[in-house]
Design a protein around this motif. Sequence first.
Motif, PDB file in Angstrom:
ATOM      1  N   ILE A   1       0.211   3.988  -2.633  1.00 46.01           N
ATOM      2  CA  ILE A   1      -0.150   5.651  -2.534  1.00 46.01           C
ATOM      3  C   ILE A   1       0.383   6.831  -3.043  1.00 46.01           C
ATOM      4  O   ILE A   1       0.553   7.867  -3.578  1.00 46.01           O
ATOM      5  N   ASN A   2       2.134   5.797  -2.597  1.00 43.26           N
ATOM      6  CA  ASN A   2       2.689   6.820  -3.822  1.00 43.26           C
ATOM      7  C   ASN A   2       2.072   7.201  -4.831  1.00 43.26           C
ATOM      8  O   ASN A   2       2.483   8.215  -6.175  1.00 43.26           O
TER       9      ASN A   2
ATOM     10  N   ARG B   1       4.291   9.737   1.422  1.00 48.88           N
ATOM     11  CA  ARG B   1       4.433   8.794   0.772  1.00 48.88           C
ATOM     12  C   ARG B   1       3.992   9.535   0.059  1.00 48.88           C
ATOM     13  O   ARG B   1       3.753   9.512  -1.772  1.00 48.88           O
TER      14      ARG B   1
ATOM     15  N   PHE C   1       1.115   4.757  10.318  1.00 50.10           N
ATOM     16  CA  PHE C   1       1.304   4.324   9.234  1.00 50.10           C
ATOM     17  C   PHE C   1       0.033   5.378   8.761  1.00 50.10           C
ATOM     18  O   PHE C   1       0.776   5.314   7.417  1.00 50.10           O
TER      19      PHE C   1
ATOM     20  N   SER D   1       1.489   6.924   5.166  1.00 54.47           N
ATOM     21  CA  SER D   1       0.980   7.013   3.958  1.00 54.47           C
ATOM     22  C   SER D   1       0.477   8.471   3.214  1.00 54.47           C
ATOM     23  O   SER D   1       1.316   8.553   1.587  1.00 54.47           O
TER      24      SER D   1
ATOM     25  N   PHE E   1       0.489  -1.291  -0.111  1.00 52.14           N
ATOM     26  CA  PHE E   1      -0.012  -0.206  -0.086  1.00 52.14           C
ATOM     27  C   PHE E   1       1.082   1.556  -0.051  1.00 52.14           C
ATOM     28  O   PHE E   1       0.162   2.473  -0.297  1.00 52.14           O
ATOM     29  N   MET E   2       1.954   1.324   0.369  1.00 51.33           N
ATOM     30  CA  MET E   2       2.593   2.465   0.866  1.00 51.33           C
ATOM     31  C   MET E   2       3.137   2.825  -0.863  1.00 51.33           C
ATOM     32  O   MET E   2       3.609   4.246  -0.805  1.00 51.33           O
TER      33      MET E   2
END
Length: 403
Positions: free
Chosen positions: A60-61, A112, A105, A109, A56-57
């Motif tokens: 989202i980037n 990112r 987190f 997020s 997910f990181m």
Amino acid sequence: MHAPDRRPQPDAHPARLILTLSLAATVGLGIGRFAYALVLPDMRDSLNWSYSAAGFMNTINAVGYLVGALMASRLIRRVGWSVAIRGGTVACVAALATCALTGNFIALSLARLVLGLGAAAGFVAGGALAATLAQSHPERANFLLSLFYAGPGVGILASGLIAPFALQYFGPGSWWIVWWALTLLSAAMTIPLFLIRIESRARFTEGSHASFAIPPVLIYLAGYFLFGAGYIAYMTFMIAYVRDAGGGAAAQAAFWSLIGVSAFVTPWVWRGVLALDRGGLATAIILGTNALGAALPILGNSTAWLAISAVVFGVAFFAVVGSTTAFVRFNYPHEVWPTAIAAMTISFGVGQTLGPIFVGAITDALGSLSYALNVSAALLALGALAALCQRKVGPKDSVLEVG
């Protein structure tokens, strides 16, 4: 009699200017996006993340990058070229510092996300200026443009020489120290962008009598989507795979650095292929090579085998974007280039947004990173086949007349 004006013109040293502009891509993509893979294993262990959360990181980037790319032309019109490039890169540096300050987190997020937004501003504006400079030297246009696209390779190489050894020296849980080191490196790389004169007479227009037609290149856009989904899975999880296979800091640094070094030979390796004006053939050849590099670890995880994978993947990876730019230049009139490239960017951006979290979920469900590599290689191979099916766009198909 007045002395002649001997001040250097904006394109007097195009290679040097393009290399300086490429530092925006070095910081935003080479370090901001890709160095995350080097820190991911330690972050995942320390912060108790699943592979889905780790993926997910990068998702989202990629969302930030996609939104930033879509807003880039409007941003450039509003604040100018220099502010877009420098401001985007400074935002990346600030976001990298945030990654070093917290393990939360949500905060990570958001950092990112900002990294993606800043990277898009710097990359799109810098790439547009690089293309303008390259176009003024048509005999060297592809080579000069390749210099800009090699920028992320510099960041990959530099971070590969820093992160694994820092993690080894400081031990488990030292991921935040690596982020500080990468922040300082990025700040240093940002300085040259403030020492050159950034300007252009090029302007983004609000509209045109011709608009981009999607149906004739739908299969090509699908191939680029698959590339976005496939490459990011490899670049997100391969360091974790190397570590799980027993590779220490030296092996991780060597693997990552080989991908970065490959960027420097890309302009020479693919010069002839990028000159092919035969529909999607050039993209298919390069993307097929990219798929081969991603598939090699499936056949073995020895040091030599992984090194070959890194080189084959890397030398093709940096050329795919250049091949799509060449495709647009060959098939569309100049006034349609911004719209056509935007369509490519959207397709690619959606792919790289979905890729990490999708592959992370598969890895969580099946319990092995080897499945991530299988999916990555398969997506890249399908992308190559899609590009191969793309024929040259005829004049009547390339645009739709409006207004």
